[in-house]
Design an enzyme around this catalytic site. Structure first.
Site, short mmCIF file in Angstrom:
data_model
loop_
_atom_site.label_atom_id
_atom_site.label_comp_id
_atom_site.label_asym_id
_atom_site.label_seq_id
_atom_site.Cartn_x
_atom_site.Cartn_y
_atom_site.Cartn_z
N ASP A 131 47.35 45.51 -122.36
CA ASP A 131 48.74 45.49 -122.86
C ASP A 131 50.05 44.02 -122.90
O ASP A 131 51.22 44.57 -123.28
CB ASP A 131 49.56 46.22 -120.94
CG ASP A 131 50.15 47.86 -121.64
OD1 ASP A 131 49.46 47.81 -122.33
OD2 ASP A 131 49.93 48.05 -120.17
N LYS A 185 45.20 58.32 -124.45
CA LYS A 185 44.20 56.78 -124.87
C LYS A 185 42.50 56.75 -124.96
O LYS A 185 41.62 56.46 -125.71
CB LYS A 185 44.58 55.59 -123.98
CG LYS A 185 46.51 55.08 -123.96
CD LYS A 185 47.08 54.83 -122.95
CE LYS A 185 47.79 54.37 -123.00
NZ LYS A 185 49.29 53.57 -122.21
N GLN A 192 48.09 52.00 -115.94
CA GLN A 192 48.53 52.62 -115.97
C GLN A 192 49.71 51.91 -115.63
O GLN A 192 50.09 52.82 -114.17
CB GLN A 192 48.58 54.28 -116.89
CG GLN A 192 49.35 54.68 -117.00
CD GLN A 192 50.09 54.99 -118.34
OE1 GLN A 192 48.89 54.76 -119.52
NE2 GLN A 192 50.83 55.56 -118.71
#
Ligand code: NDP
Length: 297
Positions: A121, A54, A98
């Site tokens: 997200d 990422k 994460q």
């Protein structure tokens, strides 16, 4: 029939190019550089790989990448304090924590601490509610990538029968919601679904997000259906090596489907590309600038 292969890798490359062009114009016209902060708690090897990837792709797209690696025993209050800091930081337009988090941390609490406008997200309860009511939201990256590939392949999805196998909050449920918002007739299947084969056989679109290697055989697929394989499973081969496979049995499904995503090279690459697109979208919204709707739901 041999299915057309939906090349997620190539599609993701096109998304990244467009994102890079948007970033360049944000810099040139508004002196703004979008920034993505990724927080990793602990040393889960798979998570480390994702976070590295990422960060690399964020920088390649011309954006600022901020990585925070915290010890596995980080306290909840320290993690929440870090999120508060990132929420208040004007250089940060997207925040991603994460997952999975170590067991002592409450994922819901942590995710819901992220400012919804920076929740790239799309897991914050506000964004879930906005998506569920068909309003503008941040959309979870993996289902967004699936939707973009489906729209690209079919044009309109209106009236199609879609079956999503899996009902997780990060893939199955938002995927079903996106398909419903695009006017599909949607069935969500899960581990308690009866006669799963018959349910799947009705579908024009099958999205498999189960986490079970090659679970869906070709004889469950209606001739000509589109198969989107979200699964990423590492299995051992007869030669003692390992390889990645999806949740569908590729060869038998490809023999009957109209189109199919491979694993690897299908949904996977689209996920990070959509994360980059979401970061630009968040940046534009935060600054009140026109956003490019091509990569939003
Ligand atoms: P979860 O484990 O959270 O959810 C799996 C879902 O599958 C559950 O809803 C479960 O049902 C359902 N399920 C399990 N067994 C069966 C069965 N025998 N029949 C029908 N349904 C079943 O997984 P995720 O949603 O997080 O991920 C799914 C897959 O997608 C994994 O392989 C994961 O690695 C992959 N993935 C890939 C991403 C990408 O970027 N390509 C991103 C995220 C995930 P129940 O709710 O009843 O238990």
């Amino acid at each position: 029939m041999t299915a057309q292969v939906i090349d997620g890798k190539a599609f993701a490359g096109r998304v990244r190019e467009k994102v890079a062009a948007q970033v360049a114009s944000l810099k040139a016209e508004h002196n703004i550089t979008p920034g993505l902060a990724v927080v990793l708690v602990g040393e889960d090897p798979a998570s480390q790989v994702y976070v590295r990837s990422k960060g690399k792709q964020t920088v390649e797209a011309g954006m600022n990448s901020y990585e925070y690696k915290l010890e596995a025993d980080t306290s909840e209050s320290d993690l929440l304090a870090m999120i508060d800091k990132l929420n208040a930081d004007d250089n940060v337009h997207g925040i991603l924590v994460q997952l999975p988090l170590p067991k002592h941390l409450n994922e819901d609490l942590v995710i819901n601490r992220i400012a919804p406008s920076k929740d790239v997200d799309g897991f914050h309860i506000s964004n879930v509610g906005l998506l569920g009511t068909g309003q503008k939201s941040m959309v979870p990256c993996t289902p967004l990538g699936c939707l973009l590939m489906l729209r690209d392949h079919h044009g309109s999805l209106s009236g199609m029968d879609a079956v999503v196998i899996g009902r997780s909050n990060i893939v199955g449920k938002p995927m079903a919601q996106l398909l419903l918002n695009d006017s599909c007739t949607v069935t969500i299947a899960h581990s308690r679904t009866k006669n799963l084969a018959d349910v799947v056989r009705r579908a024009d679109i099958v999205v498999a997000a189960v986490g079970r290697p090659e679970m869906v055989p070709g004889d469950w697929i209606k001739e000509g259906a589109t198969v989107i394989d979200v699964g990423i499973n590492r299995i051992e081969t007869d030669e003692g090596k390992t390889k990645l496979v999806g949740d569908v049995d590729y060869d038998s499904c490809a023999a009957v489907a109209g189109a199919i995503t491979p694993v690897p090279g299908g949904v996977g690459p689209m996920t990070i590309a959509c994360l980059l697109a979401n970061t630009v979208t968040a940046c534009c919204r935060i600054h009140g600038l026109a956003e490019d709707n091509e990569f939003t739901a």
